[in-house]
Write an enzyme that holds these catalytic residues in place. Structure first.
Site, short mmCIF file in Angstrom:
data_model
loop_
_atom_site.label_atom_id
_atom_site.label_comp_id
_atom_site.label_asym_id
_atom_site.label_seq_id
_atom_site.Cartn_x
_atom_site.Cartn_y
_atom_site.Cartn_z
N ILE A 1 0.89 -1.19 -0.24
CA ILE A 1 0.09 -0.14 0.14
C ILE A 1 1.03 1.18 0.16
O ILE A 1 0.34 2.23 -0.66
CB ILE A 1 -1.02 0.14 1.40
N ILE A 2 1.95 1.22 0.80
CA ILE A 2 2.80 2.44 1.04
C ILE A 2 4.31 2.28 0.35
O ILE A 2 4.52 0.85 0.31
CB ILE A 2 2.76 2.98 2.36
N GLU B 1 8.93 -2.50 2.82
CA GLU B 1 8.69 -3.61 2.19
C GLU B 1 9.05 -3.31 0.72
O GLU B 1 9.73 -4.09 -0.18
CB GLU B 1 7.33 -4.39 2.34
N LYS C 1 12.74 -3.33 -0.29
CA LYS C 1 13.15 -4.70 -0.63
C LYS C 1 12.98 -5.08 -1.98
O LYS C 1 13.92 -5.81 -2.24
CB LYS C 1 12.31 -5.89 0.30
N HIS D 1 -1.88 -0.50 8.62
CA HIS D 1 -0.62 -1.30 9.30
C HIS D 1 0.21 -0.25 10.15
O HIS D 1 0.41 -0.36 11.19
CB HIS D 1 0.17 -2.28 8.30
N GLU E 1 0.69 -0.16 14.03
CA GLU E 1 2.17 -0.02 14.48
C GLU E 1 2.75 1.32 13.97
O GLU E 1 3.95 1.19 13.96
CB GLU E 1 2.92 -1.19 13.71
N VAL F 1 -4.90 -7.99 2.55
CA VAL F 1 -5.55 -9.16 3.07
C VAL F 1 -5.98 -8.88 4.38
O VAL F 1 -5.43 -8.10 5.13
CB VAL F 1 -4.20 -10.35 2.96
N HIS G 1 -3.56 -9.13 11.58
CA HIS G 1 -4.02 -7.82 12.11
C HIS G 1 -5.41 -7.78 12.18
O HIS G 1 -5.95 -7.38 13.19
CB HIS G 1 -3.20 -6.79 11.42
CO CO Z 1 2.41 -6.59 10.99
#
Ligand code: CO
Length: 258
Positions: free
Chosen positions: A84-85, A89, A92, A145, A176, A204, A208
């Site tokens: 999303i952002i 991730e 990576k 998230h 978080e 998904v 969470h």
């Molecule tokens: Co998490």
């Protein structure tokens, strides 16, 4: 010429939500790029390890997937982030691409969902199309998230876009990052909201959503809000279930695809 599209998500170990989100996205990519072979990879090492140990399922990291494509003589490779952002991730993915930059004739990457201003409006519109009818004193509270990466600013920015679109009854918090549920509750109180519908702001509806959002433990948002006197409803669909969101990812594949 051998062309591949590689869709890269964070991943999930929840098979039920995977089928209707990540797998559905992959199917849409197959339909959208009939002249390409479509592959998938996960950026989360923890999820990949868990799937290997629990289900004997081998899912590649972005770097492993590029190794595989190189070994199998693909020369045109289009990588699409399903994040999303533009945070850790996605970084990576960019690192994997850098390491492979001289190994393909063409190697391109498509940005995460929330990148341009237009993206924000399109995402807000797509999300809104799935919101339930809301009463006067009712609001949608979405759980993003969140991260300590500076891309966390996407969450308050998206909430701001809802305001601009005239939707004052949509609030975005994070598990978080910032804002936290306490900050969302300050706004709910100020705006005299009495009932909330909790919806994950995640591709998904996995760990969470199940535990941190809708779980019965005392630190879940459902528990905290009910304890504070709110009437709480749940709408636990992942964003990957939303066709408009899936199409946005397809549109994010770099234009030079042709
Ligand atoms: Co998490």
């Amino acid at each position: 010429m051998k062309k591949a599209v590689l869709v890269v998500s964070f991943g999930t170990s929840y098979a039920e939500t995977r089928a209707v989100t990540l797998d559905a996205i992959e199917q849409d990519f197959k339909a959208a790029f009939p002249d390409c072979d479509v592959f998938s990879a996960y950026t989360s090492n923890i999820i990949r390890r868990k799937l290997k140990e629990r289900d004997n399922l081998n899912i590649m990291s972005p770097f492993e997937a590029l190794n595989y494509l190189q070994e199998n003589n693909y020369d045109h490779v289009y990588v699409q982030s399903l994040h999303i952002i533009n945070g850790y991730e996605f970084a990576k993915i960019k690192i994997a691409l850098l390491r492979h930059k001289d190994n393909f004739k063409k190697l391109r990457v498509g940005n995460p969902l929330l990148t341009t201003h237009d993206d924000y409006f399109a995402v807000a519109k797509a999300l809104k199309s799935k919101f339930p009818e809301l009463a006067e004193d009712e609001a949608v509270v979405m759980m993003g998230h969140g991260t300590d990466h500076f891309a966390n600013a996407c969450y308050p920015a998206l909430e701001r876009v809802f305001r601009t679109m005239g939707d004052r009854n949509v609030y975005i918090g994070t598990v978080e990052g910032f804002p936290e549920i306490e900050h969302v509750m300050q706004e709910l109180e100020h705006d005299k909201v009495k009932k909330v519908v909790l919806i994950p702001l995640m591709i998904v509806s996995g760990d969470h959503a199940t535990n941190d959002l809708a779980g019965d433990d005392e630190d879940s948002w459902k528990f905290i809000l009910e304890k504070a006197g709110y009437e709480v409803k749940l709408q636990l669909n992942g964003m990957g279930e939303n066709e408009e969101i899936r199409q946005m990812f397809i549109k994010h594949v770099p234009r030079m695809y042709q």
